[in-house]
Design an enzyme around this catalytic site. Structure first.
Site, PDB file in Angstrom:
ATOM      1  N   ARG A  25       0.825  -1.208   0.000  1.00 34.44           N
ATOM      2  CA  ARG A  25       0.000   0.000   0.000  1.00 34.44           C
ATOM      3  C   ARG A  25       0.860   1.260   0.000  1.00 34.44           C
ATOM      4  O   ARG A  25       2.062   1.214   0.269  1.00 34.44           O
ATOM      5  CB  ARG A  25      -0.911   0.020   1.232  1.00 34.44           C
ATOM      6  CG  ARG A  25      -0.126  -0.053   2.548  1.00 34.44           C
ATOM      7  CD  ARG A  25      -1.036  -0.095   3.745  1.00 34.44           C
ATOM      8  NE  ARG A  25      -0.267  -0.188   4.971  1.00 34.44           N
ATOM      9  CZ  ARG A  25      -0.613   0.367   6.125  1.00 34.44           C
ATOM     10  NH1 ARG A  25      -1.725   1.083   6.206  1.00 34.44           N
ATOM     11  NH2 ARG A  25       0.128   0.230   7.204  1.00 34.44           N
ATOM     12  N   THR A 136      11.944   3.400   8.848  1.00 28.38           N
ATOM     13  CA  THR A 136      11.499   2.790   7.598  1.00 28.38           C
ATOM     14  C   THR A 136      11.895   3.626   6.389  1.00 28.38           C
ATOM     15  O   THR A 136      11.675   4.844   6.369  1.00 28.38           O
ATOM     16  CB  THR A 136       9.975   2.596   7.610  1.00 28.38           C
ATOM     17  OG1 THR A 136       9.625   1.722   8.685  1.00 28.38           O
ATOM     18  CG2 THR A 136       9.493   2.003   6.302  1.00 28.38           C
ATOM     19  N   LYS A 161      15.125   0.126   8.055  1.00 28.17           N
ATOM     20  CA  LYS A 161      14.250  -0.959   7.620  1.00 28.17           C
ATOM     21  C   LYS A 161      13.769  -0.625   6.216  1.00 28.17           C
ATOM     22  O   LYS A 161      12.954   0.291   6.033  1.00 28.17           O
ATOM     23  CB  LYS A 161      13.065  -1.122   8.566  1.00 28.17           C
ATOM     24  CG  LYS A 161      12.186  -2.320   8.255  1.00 28.17           C
ATOM     25  CD  LYS A 161      11.133  -2.494   9.334  1.00 28.17           C
ATOM     26  CE  LYS A 161      10.303  -3.731   9.086  1.00 28.17           C
ATOM     27  NZ  LYS A 161       9.273  -3.920  10.131  1.00 28.17           N
ATOM     28  N   LYS A 163      11.929  -1.101   2.733  1.00 28.61           N
ATOM     29  CA  LYS A 163      10.777  -1.754   2.134  1.00 28.61           C
ATOM     30  C   LYS A 163      11.073  -2.142   0.686  1.00 28.61           C
ATOM     31  O   LYS A 163      11.468  -1.298  -0.133  1.00 28.61           O
ATOM     32  CB  LYS A 163       9.563  -0.823   2.166  1.00 28.61           C
ATOM     33  CG  LYS A 163       9.076  -0.469   3.577  1.00 28.61           C
ATOM     34  CD  LYS A 163       8.437  -1.658   4.256  1.00 28.61           C
ATOM     35  CE  LYS A 163       7.788  -1.264   5.576  1.00 28.61           C
ATOM     36  NZ  LYS A 163       7.139  -2.409   6.242  1.00 28.61           N
ATOM     37  N   ASP A 191      12.520  -5.646   4.382  1.00 22.80           N
ATOM     38  CA  ASP A 191      11.124  -6.025   4.600  1.00 22.80           C
ATOM     39  C   ASP A 191      10.399  -6.134   3.264  1.00 22.80           C
ATOM     40  O   ASP A 191      10.125  -5.135   2.605  1.00 22.80           O
ATOM     41  CB  ASP A 191      10.429  -4.989   5.484  1.00 22.80           C
ATOM     42  CG  ASP A 191       9.029  -5.432   5.894  1.00 22.80           C
ATOM     43  OD1 ASP A 191       8.608  -6.535   5.500  1.00 22.80           O
ATOM     44  OD2 ASP A 191       8.353  -4.677   6.621  1.00 22.80           O
ATOM     45  N   ASP A 244       6.350 -11.927  10.163  1.00 23.87           N
ATOM     46  CA  ASP A 244       5.536 -10.794  10.611  1.00 23.87           C
ATOM     47  C   ASP A 244       4.064 -11.088  10.386  1.00 23.87           C
ATOM     48  O   ASP A 244       3.364 -11.541  11.287  1.00 23.87           O
ATOM     49  CB  ASP A 244       5.964  -9.524   9.875  1.00 23.87           C
ATOM     50  CG  ASP A 244       5.128  -8.308  10.266  1.00 23.87           C
ATOM     51  OD1 ASP A 244       4.362  -8.384  11.256  1.00 23.87           O
ATOM     52  OD2 ASP A 244       5.216  -7.269   9.587  1.00 23.87           O
ATOM     53  N   LYS A 268       3.351  -7.398  16.905  1.00 18.53           N
ATOM     54  CA  LYS A 268       2.678  -6.107  16.759  1.00 18.53           C
ATOM     55  C   LYS A 268       1.368  -6.164  17.534  1.00 18.53           C
ATOM     56  O   LYS A 268       0.585  -7.113  17.381  1.00 18.53           O
ATOM     57  CB  LYS A 268       2.403  -5.786  15.288  1.00 18.53           C
ATOM     58  CG  LYS A 268       3.657  -5.502  14.473  1.00 18.53           C
ATOM     59  CD  LYS A 268       3.331  -5.225  13.017  1.00 18.53           C
ATOM     60  CE  LYS A 268       4.600  -4.911  12.225  1.00 18.53           C
ATOM     61  NZ  LYS A 268       4.325  -4.786  10.764  1.00 18.53           N
ATOM     62  N   CYS A 296       5.167  -1.905  14.588  1.00 19.73           N
ATOM     63  CA  CYS A 296       3.911  -1.159  14.583  1.00 19.73           C
ATOM     64  C   CYS A 296       3.418  -1.023  13.154  1.00 19.73           C
ATOM     65  O   CYS A 296       4.167  -1.229  12.209  1.00 19.73           O
ATOM     66  CB  CYS A 296       4.088   0.224  15.214  1.00 19.73           C
ATOM     67  SG  CYS A 296       5.264   1.314  14.365  1.00 19.73           S
ATOM     68  N   ASP A 321      11.068  -1.717  16.059  1.00 20.92           N
ATOM     69  CA  ASP A 321      10.629  -1.031  14.839  1.00 20.92           C
ATOM     70  C   ASP A 321       9.406  -0.193  15.201  1.00 20.92           C
ATOM     71  O   ASP A 321       8.278  -0.505  14.848  1.00 20.92           O
ATOM     72  CB  ASP A 321      10.297  -2.067  13.760  1.00 20.92           C
ATOM     73  CG  ASP A 321       9.729  -1.436  12.497  1.00 20.92           C
ATOM     74  OD1 ASP A 321      10.121  -0.307  12.167  1.00 20.92           O
ATOM     75  OD2 ASP A 321       8.878  -2.088  11.839  1.00 20.92           O
ATOM     76  N   ASP A 323       8.842   3.326  14.651  1.00 17.68           N
ATOM     77  CA  ASP A 323       9.159   4.632  14.061  1.00 17.68           C
ATOM     78  C   ASP A 323       7.920   5.424  13.676  1.00 17.68           C
ATOM     79  O   ASP A 323       8.034   6.470  13.032  1.00 17.68           O
ATOM     80  CB  ASP A 323      10.067   4.458  12.843  1.00 17.68           C
ATOM     81  CG  ASP A 323       9.434   3.603  11.742  1.00 17.68           C
ATOM     82  OD1 ASP A 323       8.362   3.013  11.992  1.00 17.68           O
ATOM     83  OD2 ASP A 323      10.005   3.513  10.649  1.00 17.68           O
TER      84      ASP A 323
END
Length: 369
Positions: A25, A136, A161, A163, A191, A244, A268, A296, A321, A323
């Site tokens: 997304r 991130t 991290k 993406k 990730d 995850d 999470k 999160c 993680d 942030d």
């Protein structure tokens, strides 16, 4: 005795510094549901839930209705000291709806710690006063990802991290460019957000290993429900694999650990349904000696603060993680842990530490009494 008198529900909107882009997304702002539980003596506990339909299946409307029609009525009038009974009713009130449950769960824990006159992390058994989060780096063209990575390092972040998962083998180009730009001393977590097939994941990760990318870990390389594929990747590469989206419950965590389908577990609160169930995952991980990350969704300071208290309490949580507040354009809350760049400093205030709703940014949606 401190009893639950009413639960207020509303929504908040906070713009992000830059769009948040993953394989799943693209988001421009935090648009979350907030709740306040008020007790008969006027004490308030705070909670938050982000609508993350692509992961938890929840929207703002579904979170609001789950809380107002099912969760809140099930616990109104209960004594805060009877924590276990509250949690049993909360989790039995409706199936799934984990983010809605998490918002109420953390508000109850906030009140429970306030009743004991202690910060929540101390009530949960912790003594860590400071923790360090990664930042991130969204999935963008290579030059933008390199620019964002360099800016993060300049801002004091030593863990990134990154993406990926949208570009297939092109993801390798982005990661290698970032590694070259930031140098060997910055930790890089990869990730993929379920973006690769199992064979593709193995091919990409092995390529990164051959290029001496030195990724600390690769998170959720394959579809959340493809546990066989997750295990295949874990067995075929040297880089640690972090589960995850495959882990919502204690049962999920136990299965993945016992079958060695991943090396690490990402906890999470929005997946577990709050702190109560997250503590059970921590206990299982401790039993098997499996390190955990606390993560999160796109959340603001209330729920991220609750997660920070859990991280400060549990030594099995070795990676952070959290942030979300760093990604927001402004801090609209009073109190809570101090988020300063990569460092999160726990305070001495009772409970989670949040003092009040952000009136200028808060829209009230309803009350359950």
């Amino acid at each position: 005795m401190m009893k639950i008198d009413r639960i207020e529900i509303g929504e908040v909107a906070i713009p992000l510094r830059t769009p948040f882009k993953t394989a799943l997304r693209t988001v421009d702002a935090v648009n979350d549901i907030l709740i306040r539980i008020v007790t008969n003596d006027g004490t308030s506990g705070y909670g938050e839930a982000p609508p993350t339909a692509v992961i938890t299946g929840e929207t703002k409307a579904s979170i609001r209705e789950a809380i107002m029609q099912y969760i809140a009525p099930s616990i109104i009038g209960m004594e805060i000291s009877d924590l276990d009974s509250i949690m049993r009713r909360l989790h039995a009130s409706i199936v799934k709806n984990t983010s809605a449950k998490a918002a109420v769960d953390m508000a109850v824990y906030d009140l429970y710690a306030k009743a004991l006159g202690q910060p929540l992390y101390k009530v949960l058994g912790g003594a860590k006063r400071k923790i360090e989060t990664d930042l991130t780096i969204s999935a963008n063209p290579v030059d933008e990802m390199v620019r964002d990575s360099l800016q993060a390092v300049q801002d004091g972040f030593s863990i990134l991290k990154v993406k990926v998962g949208k570009g297939g083998i092109k993801d390798v180009e982005s990661l290698l460019a970032i590694r070259k730009a930031v140098g060997p001393d910055i930790l890089i977590r990869v990730d993929a957000n379920q973006g690769w097939s199992p064979k593709e994941a193995v091919r990409i990760i092995r390529w990164l290993e051959d290029k001496d990318m030195q990724a600390e870990l690769v998170e959720q390389p394959v579809n959340a429900h493809d546990l066989a594929g997750l295990k295949f990747v874990t067995q075929q590469v040297q880089t640690p694999i972090l589960a995850d989206e495959s882990v919502f419950s204690v049962k999920d965590a136990l299965h993945i650990i016992q079958t060695q389908s991943a090396d690490l577990i990402n906890i999470k609160l929005m997946k577990t349904g709050g702190i109560h169930e997250a503590l059970k995952i921590c206990a299982v991980a401790e039993t098997y000696g499996v390190d955990c990350m606390i993560g999160c969704m796109l959340e603001s300071k209330i729920s991220v603060s609750a997660a920070a208290h859990l991280a400060a309490a549990k030594n099995i949580i070795t990676m952070v993680d959290l942030d979300g507040p760093s990604l927001c354009r402004m801090d609209i809350y009073e109190g809570g842990p101090l988020f300063s760049g990569s460092k999160i400093k726990m305070g001495d205030a009772n409970g989670i530490g949040i003092n009040a709703f952000p009136k200028a940014h808060f829209k009230k949606l309803g009350v359950v009494k």
